[in-house]
Design a protein around this motif. Structure first.
Motif, PDB file in Angstrom:
ATOM      1  N   THR A  64      63.088 105.732  32.951  1.00 44.80           N
ATOM      2  CA  THR A  64      62.420 106.651  32.032  1.00 44.80           C
ATOM      3  C   THR A  64      63.437 107.533  31.327  1.00 44.80           C
ATOM      4  OG1 THR A  64      62.127 108.273  33.794  1.00 44.80           O
ATOM      5  CG2 THR A  64      60.287 106.763  33.397  1.00 44.80           C
ATOM      6  N   VAL A  65      63.013 108.005  30.166  1.00 49.86           N
ATOM      7  CA  VAL A  65      63.758 108.970  29.370  1.00 49.86           C
ATOM      8  C   VAL A  65      62.801 110.130  29.131  1.00 49.86           C
ATOM      9  CG1 VAL A  65      64.784 109.368  27.106  1.00 49.86           C
ATOM     10  CG2 VAL A  65      65.213 107.219  28.292  1.00 49.86           C
ATOM     11  N   THR A  66      63.227 111.343  29.493  1.00 48.03           N
ATOM     12  CA  THR A  66      62.345 112.508  29.392  1.00 48.03           C
ATOM     13  C   THR A  66      63.100 113.669  28.765  1.00 48.03           C
ATOM     14  OG1 THR A  66      61.324 111.800  31.465  1.00 48.03           O
ATOM     15  CG2 THR A  66      60.802 114.014  30.704  1.00 48.03           C
ATOM     16  N   GLY A  67      62.583 114.141  27.624  1.00 49.17           N
ATOM     17  CA  GLY A  67      63.229 115.272  26.957  1.00 49.17           C
ATOM     18  C   GLY A  67      62.298 115.963  25.996  1.00 49.17           C
ATOM     19  N   GLU A  68      62.817 117.004  25.365  1.00 48.88           N
ATOM     20  CA  GLU A  68      62.012 117.782  24.419  1.00 48.88           C
ATOM     21  C   GLU A  68      61.671 116.977  23.167  1.00 48.88           C
ATOM     22  OE1 GLU A  68      62.762 121.702  21.715  1.00 48.88           O
ATOM     23  OE2 GLU A  68      63.364 121.837  23.830  1.00 48.88           O
ATOM     24  N   ARG A  69      62.631 116.148  22.692  1.00 41.64           N
ATOM     25  CA  ARG A  69      62.412 115.397  21.449  1.00 41.64           C
ATOM     26  C   ARG A  69      62.243 113.899  21.648  1.00 41.64           C
ATOM     27  NH1 ARG A  69      67.121 117.022  17.567  1.00 41.64           N
ATOM     28  NH2 ARG A  69      68.349 116.870  19.466  1.00 41.64           N
ATOM     29  N   ILE A  70      62.535 113.394  22.847  1.00 40.95           N
ATOM     30  CA  ILE A  70      62.432 111.956  23.117  1.00 40.95           C
ATOM     31  C   ILE A  70      61.849 111.758  24.505  1.00 40.95           C
ATOM     32  CG2 ILE A  70      63.696 109.789  23.392  1.00 40.95           C
ATOM     33  CD1 ILE A  70      65.941 111.014  21.736  1.00 40.95           C
ATOM     34  N   ASN A  71      60.823 110.931  24.582  1.00 42.67           N
ATOM     35  CA  ASN A  71      60.247 110.507  25.860  1.00 42.67           C
ATOM     36  C   ASN A  71      59.945 109.027  25.745  1.00 42.67           C
ATOM     37  OD1 ASN A  71      59.731 113.014  27.565  1.00 42.67           O
ATOM     38  ND2 ASN A  71      58.965 113.600  25.551  1.00 42.67           N
ATOM     39  N   ARG A 131      61.946 102.346  24.635  1.00 47.34           N
ATOM     40  CA  ARG A 131      60.728 102.379  23.806  1.00 47.34           C
ATOM     41  C   ARG A 131      60.100 103.749  24.010  1.00 47.34           C
ATOM     42  NH1 ARG A 131      57.443  97.382  23.806  1.00 47.34           N
ATOM     43  NH2 ARG A 131      59.043  96.868  22.273  1.00 47.34           N
ATOM     44  N   THR A 132      60.029 104.518  22.920  1.00 42.10           N
ATOM     45  CA  THR A 132      59.495 105.870  23.015  1.00 42.10           C
ATOM     46  C   THR A 132      57.989 105.829  23.233  1.00 42.10           C
ATOM     47  OG1 THR A 132      59.118 106.076  20.639  1.00 42.10           O
ATOM     48  CG2 THR A 132      61.297 106.754  21.473  1.00 42.10           C
ATOM     49  N   ASP A 133      57.440 106.960  23.670  1.00 38.95           N
ATOM     50  CA  ASP A 133      56.000 107.047  23.897  1.00 38.95           C
ATOM     51  C   ASP A 133      55.196 106.814  22.628  1.00 38.95           C
ATOM     52  OD1 ASP A 133      56.553 107.548  26.530  1.00 38.95           O
ATOM     53  OD2 ASP A 133      56.022 109.681  26.469  1.00 38.95           O
ATOM     54  N   ASP A 134      55.829 107.015  21.455  1.00 38.13           N
ATOM     55  CA  ASP A 134      55.142 106.727  20.195  1.00 38.13           C
ATOM     56  C   ASP A 134      55.550 105.361  19.614  1.00 38.13           C
ATOM     57  OD1 ASP A 134      57.658 107.788  19.681  1.00 38.13           O
ATOM     58  OD2 ASP A 134      57.023 108.947  17.943  1.00 38.13           O
ATOM     59  N   GLU A 135      56.007 104.450  20.516  1.00 34.33           N
ATOM     60  CA  GLU A 135      56.236 103.028  20.197  1.00 34.33           C
ATOM     61  C   GLU A 135      57.393 102.757  19.229  1.00 34.33           C
ATOM     62  OE1 GLU A 135      54.479 100.404  21.678  1.00 34.33           O
ATOM     63  OE2 GLU A 135      53.660 102.009  22.930  1.00 34.33           O
ATOM     64  N   VAL A 136      58.454 103.541  19.287  1.00 32.45           N
ATOM     65  CA  VAL A 136      59.650 103.295  18.486  1.00 32.45           C
ATOM     66  C   VAL A 136      60.739 102.777  19.427  1.00 32.45           C
ATOM     67  CG1 VAL A 136      61.434 104.339  17.036  1.00 32.45           C
ATOM     68  CG2 VAL A 136      59.048 105.072  16.797  1.00 32.45           C
ATOM     69  N   ASP A 137      61.418 101.704  19.024  1.00 31.72           N
ATOM     70  CA  ASP A 137      62.492 101.126  19.835  1.00 31.72           C
ATOM     71  C   ASP A 137      63.838 101.712  19.425  1.00 31.72           C
ATOM     72  OD1 ASP A 137      60.724  99.570  21.269  1.00 31.72           O
ATOM     73  OD2 ASP A 137      60.970  97.829  19.966  1.00 31.72           O
ATOM     74  N   ILE A 138      64.637 102.049  20.432  1.00 29.64           N
ATOM     75  CA  ILE A 138      65.955 102.649  20.238  1.00 29.64           C
ATOM     76  C   ILE A 138      66.945 101.901  21.129  1.00 29.64           C
ATOM     77  CG2 ILE A 138      67.356 104.739  20.533  1.00 29.64           C
ATOM     78  CD1 ILE A 138      64.670 106.333  20.299  1.00 29.64           C
ATOM     79  N   LEU A 139      68.089 101.533  20.569  1.00 27.81           N
ATOM     80  CA  LEU A 139      69.176 100.958  21.346  1.00 27.81           C
ATOM     81  C   LEU A 139      70.165 102.071  21.652  1.00 27.81           C
ATOM     82  CD1 LEU A 139      70.809  98.607  22.568  1.00 27.81           C
ATOM     83  CD2 LEU A 139      71.862  98.336  20.317  1.00 27.81           C
ATOM     84  N   MET A 140      70.459 102.240  22.916  1.00 29.35           N
ATOM     85  CA  MET A 140      71.466 103.206  23.361  1.00 29.35           C
ATOM     86  C   MET A 140      72.624 102.403  23.946  1.00 29.35           C
ATOM     87  SD  MET A 140      70.920 106.084  26.300  1.00 29.35           S
ATOM     88  CE  MET A 140      72.235 107.063  26.948  1.00 29.35           C
ATOM     89  N   SER A 171      65.556 102.625  13.678  1.00 30.69           N
ATOM     90  CA  SER A 171      65.157 102.459  12.280  1.00 30.69           C
ATOM     91  C   SER A 171      65.629 103.638  11.423  1.00 30.69           C
ATOM     92  CB  SER A 171      63.632 102.345  12.184  1.00 30.69           C
ATOM     93  OG  SER A 171      63.229 102.396  10.835  1.00 30.69           O
ATOM     94  N   MET A 172      66.204 103.309  10.271  1.00 29.52           N
ATOM     95  CA  MET A 172      66.617 104.336   9.317  1.00 29.52           C
ATOM     96  C   MET A 172      65.404 105.038   8.694  1.00 29.52           C
ATOM     97  SD  MET A 172      69.943 104.361   9.307  1.00 29.52           S
ATOM     98  CE  MET A 172      70.407 105.108   7.774  1.00 29.52           C
ATOM     99  N   GLU A 173      64.239 104.404   8.789  1.00 30.82           N
ATOM    100  CA  GLU A 173      63.018 104.926   8.171  1.00 30.82           C
ATOM    101  C   GLU A 173      62.167 105.731   9.151  1.00 30.82           C
ATOM    102  OE1 GLU A 173      62.292 104.016   4.843  1.00 30.82           O
ATOM    103  OE2 GLU A 173      64.283 103.098   4.892  1.00 30.82           O
ATOM    104  N   GLY A 174      62.479 105.660  10.436  1.00 31.49           N
ATOM    105  CA  GLY A 174      61.600 106.224  11.451  1.00 31.49           C
ATOM    106  C   GLY A 174      61.882 107.670  11.820  1.00 31.49           C
ATOM    107  N   PRO A 175      61.077 108.198  12.737  1.00 32.63           N
ATOM    108  CA  PRO A 175      61.183 109.599  13.123  1.00 32.63           C
ATOM    109  C   PRO A 175      62.429 109.926  13.953  1.00 32.63           C
ATOM    110  CG  PRO A 175      59.578 108.487  14.512  1.00 32.63           C
ATOM    111  CD  PRO A 175      59.975 107.512  13.439  1.00 32.63           C
TER     112      PRO A 175
END
Length: 140
Positions: free
Chosen positions: A43-50, A78-87, A108-112
């Motif tokens: 899990t990833v848990t934070g103020e701006r990313i979960n 995969r964020t709680d709002d369904e955005v994929d991020i590669l770290m 995504s360059m277009e995403g939040p």
């Protein structure tokens, strides 16, 4: 040399599920002993990313001839709002077993979460009862 504080902002805590006992081990190679370990979740848990850590994710670490452990990790989030991020991060494991890393992100360059594409982060890890966790900070 004087000690200074780094300007950072906490991004998230990352709890990683990985079974290093099942890692492939390649001993005596040109880079020393290499281990390939699957990251099975977390899990990833934070103020701006979960979010949740997904497969495929993994760690291609190696122990150099001088005994230094080097990290080479790719984590799919995969964020709680369904955005994929590669770290992705490289780093080292200190003598006390605590990992230090330098994560970067792609999404995504277009995403939040486009702002992640533009930052450098640092990760300070700990291992407690076989559980790996990182506190990840954005360098300001």
């Amino acid at each position: 040399m004087s000690e200074t504080s780094l300007p950072v902002r906490h991004l998230f805590r990352m709890d990683i599920d990985a079974d290093l006992s099942n890692a492939a081990r390649i001993r005596g190679g040109p880079a020393g002993t290499r281990m390939v370990a699957s990251v099975d979740g977390g899990t990833v848990t934070g103020e701006r990313i979960n979010g949740t850590i997904l497969g495929p994710s993994g760690d291609w670490l190696y122990r150099a001839a001088d005994g230094t452990m080097h990290l080479d990790v790719r984590i799919s989030i995969r964020t709680d709002d369904e955005v994929d991020i590669l770290m992705e991060y490289q780093g080292k494991i200190y003598g006390d077993g605590s990992p230090r890393s330098a994560p970067t992100f792609q999404t995504s360059m277009e995403g939040p979460y486009n702002w992640l594409n533009k930052i450098q982060a640092i990760g300070i890890g700990s291992i407690d009862d076989g559980k790996l966790a990182y506190e990840v900070y954005e360098l300001l």
